[in-house]
Design an enzyme around this catalytic site. Sequence first.
Site, short mmCIF file in Angstrom:
data_model
loop_
_atom_site.label_atom_id
_atom_site.label_comp_id
_atom_site.label_asym_id
_atom_site.label_seq_id
_atom_site.Cartn_x
_atom_site.Cartn_y
_atom_site.Cartn_z
N ASP A 1 45.13 36.08 40.99
CA ASP A 1 45.48 36.59 39.67
C ASP A 1 44.74 37.88 39.35
OD1 ASP A 1 47.12 34.40 39.20
OD2 ASP A 1 45.50 33.22 38.32
N TYR B 1 37.45 28.77 48.19
CA TYR B 1 37.16 29.68 47.08
C TYR B 1 35.70 29.52 46.65
CZ TYR B 1 42.14 30.59 46.13
OH TYR B 1 43.46 30.99 46.22
#
Length: 249
Positions: free
Chosen positions: A53, A111
């Site tokens: 994003d 992540y």
Amino acid sequence: MTRYKAIISYDGHDFAGFQRQPHARSVQEEIEKTLTRINKGQPVVIHGAGRTDSGVHALGQVLHFDLPEERDGEKLRFALDTQTPEDIDFISVEQVSDDFHSRYNKHSKTYEFLVDIGRPKNPMMRHYATHYPYPLELSLLEEAITQLEGTHDFTGFTASGTSVEDKVRTITEAKVRYDAERNFLVFTFSGNGFLYKQIRNMVGTLLKIGNKRMPVEQIQRILAEKDRHLAGPTAGPNGLYLKEIRYEE
């Protein structure tokens, strides 16, 4: 056509995300513009393994693309690295089989999420870590985060309105450590896939637990009741990094 796999990193601060979109700067668009120049003006489309994003960074994003002729991998990497903008780095480029697909080949992702818990915060890291100025108990975070490991329906941790129907995912590793040198918390999540804003929602919830505004058992309740309203706020994008993508042989 010859297929190439590339591993890249990028500073997400000035991008509206990885995926190409109208009227906004994207990682995909910048790389495709460079590849098109290298390919003598013929358009080249890239396919990324993950769609980060706006404001989210990558240390090991994977993508693939096709070119009409075979090229030396290191020379191609160097050309892409020097001709793309300064906030994109090409780590490696290699030729792969025609059936390789960065997104659809089976893989796992890792992540990291950085939280600056300094008081005062580090202003140099404002785009690269999310600041949390409130008291935290690391032991509560450590106890709560392990409950996210395993296969669960993560409906309660995804953004409302997501179009994905199957929200069952497997998290193989979920841990948090304290980086004393930087006064940061480092959250790590590995799994076979993550839903829209899932990691940021999990971190926002864990921070509320660490601050004693939610009980440790809240994780189990969110997973069981699949209710986003039971979870904490969405942590900012600036602390999130796509660290690594591993493909099955």
